[in-house]
Design an enzyme around this catalytic site. Structure first.
Site, short mmCIF file in Angstrom:
data_model
loop_
_atom_site.label_atom_id
_atom_site.label_comp_id
_atom_site.label_asym_id
_atom_site.label_seq_id
_atom_site.Cartn_x
_atom_site.Cartn_y
_atom_site.Cartn_z
N LYS A 102 40.61 69.74 -74.45
CA LYS A 102 40.49 70.90 -73.57
C LYS A 102 41.84 71.20 -72.95
CE LYS A 102 37.11 73.59 -72.00
NZ LYS A 102 35.81 73.80 -72.65
N GLY A 213 26.24 83.66 -63.40
CA GLY A 213 27.48 83.86 -64.16
C GLY A 213 27.34 85.06 -65.07
N GLY A 215 30.08 86.21 -67.12
CA GLY A 215 31.23 86.25 -68.03
C GLY A 215 30.71 86.41 -69.45
N ASN A 216 31.49 85.98 -70.43
CA ASN A 216 31.08 86.14 -71.83
C ASN A 216 29.70 85.53 -72.08
OD1 ASN A 216 30.84 84.72 -74.60
ND2 ASN A 216 32.19 86.43 -75.02
N ALA A 217 29.51 84.27 -71.65
CA ALA A 217 28.24 83.59 -71.96
C ALA A 217 27.07 84.22 -71.19
CB ALA A 217 28.36 82.10 -71.64
N GLY A 218 27.21 84.39 -69.89
CA GLY A 218 26.10 84.87 -69.06
C GLY A 218 25.69 86.30 -69.39
N1 GLU Z 1 35.21 76.83 -74.47
C1 GLU Z 1 34.06 76.73 -75.32
C2 GLU Z 1 33.30 75.45 -75.00
O1 GLU Z 1 33.35 74.94 -73.91
C3 GLU Z 1 34.39 76.92 -76.77
C4 GLU Z 1 35.38 75.95 -77.35
C5 GLU Z 1 35.82 76.31 -78.74
O2 GLU Z 1 35.45 77.35 -79.25
O3 GLU Z 1 36.61 75.53 -79.29
O4 GLU Z 1 32.55 74.97 -75.82
#
Ligand code: GLU
Length: 405
Positions: A102, A213, A215-218
């Site tokens: 990360k 949330g 954002g993209n996910a929510g």
């Molecule tokens: N940031 C996203 C996660 O937490 C996606 C990570 C990725 O696509 O490598 O899973």
């Protein structure tokens, strides 16, 4: 407790269910590599700005390190370490050929202009250019990082190294080598997991959903669940939430947020704090913002029947126990939000092979993986009489252990 403490305790809790060797669990408690640097970027007014940037490479036994980059004012090394550990577990839960890592930068991107954001994105790549690469470490978007940012990063990486594959970053725009379907993948993966498990977790027919949330996910989850006939009764962004028990018109909420910059004030809704939103009576609660939201002090007040974690790390181990005792199932982040990294891996594969897959192809491959792994996690939870998080950890740890051996 920091997110990293929680992640470490989750490892130990999995070991209590399945007796992994102590040395193996100990190894996974420490990341393989920690890279932390300070970069200086030029502000538009001619001044300079110092920013801490990070890349943590947790484990690569199963493939290159993989995981997003977060730009957030509260991001620090402890948070990035937790997120990297969870990525190593997540890629193993869905059995894709990747490890876990990360990245991050401690900055509020809302205070940067577009050109400043571009300079930061390029500076991040210059800081870690020797650590990343298609067979080494493949970053991607996370909180506040976008396809545009991945395009800048890819461009900078190509300038520095001459790489032609474009496979060092995923989550790029489709015009610059991104995969169709990557934008919806996190939420859609969560949907496939939900579809697989809903009935077994006692959710039938049209349900009431609360999402923290936007954002993209929510925001994408809100659209997907409402398109399938479920009622989204509350959503929130970082400033606060809105409720309408009769159901929110999600397209109209999006247009409102676009126009005013926030969800708050949406006509026909009442305001609710992000804390109180978690306690609303509903069938499904989807935390899709940040970690450490459902804790010991509010787990007893959670009003949902099931929780599906699109955020990383929203629930602490103490809260997990309280929710388990209350019969509230938690579909854990490492399964529920793994659709993002799964389609990221499809993107990496397409880049390396010079292919372009149709959105139907991407989504049917995603569905197959999410459905099968949700089944596996559920089966293990039954077998061990434990919660879905511990079952998912056990499944992942077995795969990592096998790869190490
Ligand atoms: N940031 C996203 C996660 O937490 C996606 C990570 C990725 O696509 O490598 O899973």
């Amino acid at each position: 407790m920091s997110a990293f403490d929680n992640a470490l305790r989750q490892l130990s809790r999995a070991q209590a269910v399945f007796p992994f060797e102590e040395s193996f669990i100990e190894k996974l408690k420490t990341p393989n590599h920690i890279h932390e640097k300070n970069v200086m970027i030029d502000r538009d007014d001619g001044s300079k700005m110092d920013i801490e940037v990070y890349r943590v490479q947790h484990n690569n036994a199963r493939g290159p390190y993989k995981g997003g980059i977060r730009f957030h004012q509260q991001t620090d090394l402890q948070e990035v370490k937790a997120l990297a550990l969870w990525m190593a577990i997540k890629t193993a839960v869905v059995n894709i050929p990747m490890g876990g890592g990360k990245g991050g930068a401690t900055v509020d991107p809302k205070t940067l202009s577009k050109t400043e954001l571009e300079r930061l994105s390029r500076a991040w790549v210059r800081a870690f250019v020797d650590e990343i690469g298609p067979q080494k470490d493949v970053p991607a978007p996370d909180v506040n990082t976008t396809p545009q940012i991945m395009d800048w990063m890819t461009d900078e990486y190509q300038k520095l190294t001459g790489d032609k594959t474009g496979a060092t970053f995923t989550g790029k725009s489709v015009a610059h080598g991104g995969s169709l379907g990557r934008d919806r993948a996190t939420a859609l993966g969560g949907w496939f997991v939900f579809e697989t498990l809903a009935q077994r977790l006692g959710l039938l027919g049209s349900i009431k959903v609360v999402i923290q949330g936007f954002g993209n996910a929510g925001a994408t989850a809100a659209k997907i669940w409402s398109e399938h006939g479920h009622k989204i009764i509350a959503v929130s962004d970082s400033r606060g939430g809105i409720v309408n028990e009769g159901g929110l018109d999600i397209k109209a909420v999006e247009a409102w947020k676009e126009k005013t910059g926030k969800a708050e004030g949406f006509p026909g809704s009442r305001a609710v704090s992000n804390e109180a939103l978690l306690e609303l009576p509903c069938d499904l609660l989807i935390p899709a913002a940040l970690e450490n939201q459902i804790l010991e002090h509010n787990a007893l007040q959670i009003g949902a029947k099931v929780i599906l974690e699109l955020a990383n790390g929203p629930t602490s181990p103490e809260a997990d126990d309280i929710l388990f005792d209350r019969g509230i199932a938690v579909i854990p982040d490492i399964l529920a939000n793994a659709g993002g990294v799964t389609v990221s891996t499809f993107e990496w594969e397409q880049n390396l092979k010079g292919e372009k897959w149709s959105v139907e192809d991407v989504e049917s491959r995603l569905k197959k993986i999410m459905t099968e792994q949700a089944e596996d996690v559920y089966r293990l939870s039954q077998e061990f009489g434990t919660d879905l998080r511990r079952a998912a950890f056990v499944l992942a740890l077995r795969r990592i252990n096998e790869a190490i051996k």
